[in-house]
Design a protein around this motif. Structure first.
Motif, PDB file in Angstrom:
ATOM      1  N   CYS A  12      41.823  40.156  42.759  1.00 62.14           N
ATOM      2  CA  CYS A  12      42.427  40.009  41.433  1.00 62.14           C
ATOM      3  C   CYS A  12      42.404  38.549  40.977  1.00 62.14           C
ATOM      4  O   CYS A  12      41.996  38.237  39.866  1.00 62.14           O
ATOM      5  CB  CYS A  12      43.857  40.560  41.485  1.00 62.14           C
ATOM      6  N   HIS A  16      39.576  38.561  38.208  1.00 65.03           N
ATOM      7  CA  HIS A  16      40.188  39.120  36.988  1.00 65.03           C
ATOM      8  C   HIS A  16      40.782  38.036  36.093  1.00 65.03           C
ATOM      9  O   HIS A  16      41.774  38.269  35.412  1.00 65.03           O
ATOM     10  CB  HIS A  16      41.321  40.104  37.354  1.00 65.03           C
ATOM     11  N   CYS A 196      47.053  46.230  38.640  1.00 57.37           N
ATOM     12  CA  CYS A 196      47.062  44.957  37.928  1.00 57.37           C
ATOM     13  C   CYS A 196      46.490  45.228  36.547  1.00 57.37           C
ATOM     14  O   CYS A 196      46.278  46.389  36.184  1.00 57.37           O
ATOM     15  CB  CYS A 196      46.312  43.863  38.691  1.00 57.37           C
TER      16      CYS A 196
HETATM   17 ZN   LIG Z   1      43.844  41.883  38.458  1.00 57.36          ZN
END
Ligand SMILES: [Zn+2]
Length: 211
Positions: A12, A16, A196
């Protein structure tokens, strides 16, 4: 599971950045539990953050369950915050310490320990910043399988399986703020669910989208 959670967090943070916060060095809440980095250590302390002090922390979302609760922080605890008595901590909070250590994160925020529960002024002061606390936490650990703070959520779970995440708000769950979290790890009675802003994952079914 601990290893998987760590990998999901690393993924993440690394991949991300357009949707999830990648800066984990944030303003610490006024008080946090220093979980110490030593695995299996029973050394914990309540850390009083300095003004503008930064670091990374997890936040616990859980159900207090039926009283009595004798483990929480009071005004007198705050006179000597250097030692938290591991033996007195309920299972759910111990499990949250274990998860936080597994993620390699230094601090943990738990309302029962970070807010003086016998001090109305402190409670109203701290509750004002709870939204920010959940919002800026590296992730929120949601102890979804435990219906009381004494149950724990990592092992030896004896509570019946519950569907996620619908029933969470029916049991005095501290869910309100946790919905602001950019990342949530739900520990269900059977599954681990990661959510998330860019990815949902349920353990046991790699890549399964959960909504
Ligand atoms: Zn994420």
């Amino acid at each position: 599971m601990a290893e998987k959670s760590k990998l999901l967090l690393e993924e993440c943070v690394t991949h991300h950045s357009s949707t999830c916060p990648s800066d984990l060095d944030v303003l610490l809440p006024p008080r946090v539990i220093d979980v110490n980095s030593i695995k299996n250590s029973e050394r914990l302390s309540l850390h009083i953050s300095a003004s503008e002090e930064r670091g990374s922390y997890t936040a616990l979302s859980y159900c207090w369950g039926e009283p009595p609760h004798s483990f929480f922080t009071t005004r007198s605890t705050l006179q000597d915050p250097s030692k938290l008595d591991w033996g007195q901590l309920p299972a759910t909070i111990k499990d949250a310490v274990t998860v936080t250590r597994g993620l390699g994160i230094r601090y943990l925020w738990v309302d029962a320990l970070c807010i003086a529960q016998d001090d109305e002024a402190d409670k109203s002061e701290q509750i004002k910043v709870m939204g920010r606390i959940y919002k800026t936490a590296t992730l929120t650990i949601a102890a979804a399988s435990s219906n009381s703070v004494f149950t724990g959520f990592l092992e030896d779970r004896r509570v019946p399986s519950i569907p996620l995440p619908l029933p969470l708000d029916k049991r005095g769950w501290t869910l309100q703020g946790s919905l602001l979290s950019p990342r949530i790890l739900y520990y269900g009675s059977k599954d681990l669910i990661w959510k998330c802003q860019a990815k949902s994952f349920r353990s046991g079914s790699p890549g399964t989208a959960v909504s």
